[in-house]
Write a protein that holds these residues in place. Structure first.
Motif, PDB file in Angstrom:
ATOM      1  N   ASP A  23       0.840  -1.192   0.000  1.00 54.05           N
ATOM      2  CA  ASP A  23       0.000   0.000   0.000  1.00 54.05           C
ATOM      3  C   ASP A  23       0.879   1.248   0.000  1.00 54.05           C
ATOM      4  OD1 ASP A  23       0.952   0.316   2.585  1.00 54.05           O
ATOM      5  OD2 ASP A  23      -0.837  -0.530   3.496  1.00 54.05           O
ATOM      6  N   GLU A  24       0.259   2.384   0.270  1.00 50.49           N
ATOM      7  CA  GLU A  24       0.996   3.650   0.199  1.00 50.49           C
ATOM      8  C   GLU A  24       2.154   3.730   1.181  1.00 50.49           C
ATOM      9  OE1 GLU A  24      -1.636   6.990   0.276  1.00 50.49           O
ATOM     10  OE2 GLU A  24      -2.517   6.452  -1.648  1.00 50.49           O
ATOM     11  N   ILE A  50       0.029   0.956  -6.995  1.00 52.43           N
ATOM     12  CA  ILE A  50      -0.441   1.489  -5.714  1.00 52.43           C
ATOM     13  C   ILE A  50      -1.343   2.697  -5.942  1.00 52.43           C
ATOM     14  CG2 ILE A  50       0.303   2.654  -3.591  1.00 52.43           C
ATOM     15  CD1 ILE A  50       2.798   0.783  -3.663  1.00 52.43           C
ATOM     16  N   ARG A  53      -4.802   1.480  -7.035  1.00 48.31           N
ATOM     17  CA  ARG A  53      -5.539   0.589  -6.142  1.00 48.31           C
ATOM     18  C   ARG A  53      -6.443   1.384  -5.195  1.00 48.31           C
ATOM     19  NH1 ARG A  53      -1.839  -2.633  -3.172  1.00 48.31           N
ATOM     20  NH2 ARG A  53      -1.979  -4.091  -4.854  1.00 48.31           N
ATOM     21  N   HIS A  54      -7.639   0.871  -5.038  1.00 47.93           N
ATOM     22  CA  HIS A  54      -8.561   1.420  -4.041  1.00 47.93           C
ATOM     23  C   HIS A  54      -9.281   0.251  -3.384  1.00 47.93           C
ATOM     24  CE1 HIS A  54     -11.762   3.600  -2.106  1.00 47.93           C
ATOM     25  NE2 HIS A  54     -10.986   4.666  -2.219  1.00 47.93           N
ATOM     26  N   PRO A  55      -9.469   0.278  -2.064  1.00 48.11           N
ATOM     27  CA  PRO A  55     -10.084  -0.861  -1.376  1.00 48.11           C
ATOM     28  C   PRO A  55     -11.577  -1.037  -1.659  1.00 48.11           C
ATOM     29  CG  PRO A  55      -9.633   0.913   0.183  1.00 48.11           C
ATOM     30  CD  PRO A  55      -9.019   1.310  -1.125  1.00 48.11           C
TER      31      PRO A  55
END
Length: 186
Positions: A23-24, A50, A53-55
């Motif tokens: 992640d970040e 990254i 990407r989004h949850p």
């Protein structure tokens, strides 16, 4: 879930699978690898994975929809407007998602709305200071406005994050030469 990259050296030969990228929290170490020519491509791909990407799967679906419209609408203003609406929805639903803002800035750039795009790029960079794409995009917008000094500053910011961006290096070299020539003529 921790990405192995965050605790082991870069492996420039590996292919990046978005599912395995961290992640970040990994961005600091990944950005350090951008300065290593052997690891640059690996780190760039990992960072883009990254960034995208989004949850929330609904946000991911909206991003994919907006990107499809944006790709199809590079010269089609109706598709550009539709893409902008999708990215505005993403930003309204997730105002802290830097990539949503970056994509919105990209569409604004494609629509020649450089001033608004610059402001959105600044927001994306506030949310994610490692976003070399937003910094480079801001440079393109300043260039579109004919503001060479601001374009140079934005491109230099992009290179301070990602020194291996070859098109941006070319812009910096050309702008420095142009500004130096202009200064000598005065």
């Amino acid at each position: 879930e921790s990405f192995a990259f965050c605790s082991t050296p870069c492996d420039p030969g590996r292919q990046i699978d978005a599912a395995e990228v961290g992640d970040e929290s990994c961005l600091t170490e990944l950005s350090a690898c951008l300065k290593d020519p052997a690891a640059n491509r690996f780190a760039t791909a990992a960072m883009w994975a990254i960034f995208h990407r989004h949850p929330n799967p609904d946000i991911t679906a909206l991003m994919q929809q907006g990107m499809a419209l944006m790709d199809a609408g590079t010269t089609n203003t109706a598709k550009q407007r539709a893409a902008l609406e999708v990215f505005e929805q993403v930003c309204k639903l997730e105002p802290s998602y830097a990539e949503g803002h970056n994509k919105r800035a990209t569409v604004l750039y494609l629509m020649n709305n450089y001033n608004d795009s610059i402001e959105v790029c600044k927001l994306a960079l506030q949310l994610n200071p490692y976003h070399f794409g937003a910094a480079s995009g801001m440079g393109l917008c300043h260039l579109g406005n004919g503001d060479l000094k601001e374009a140079l500053a934005a491109f230099e910011l992009a290179l301070s994050i990602h020194p291996g961006m070859e098109p941006t290096q070319t812009y910096v070299t050309a702008l420095r030469a142009k500004l130096a020539d202009d200064a000598q003529e005065q």
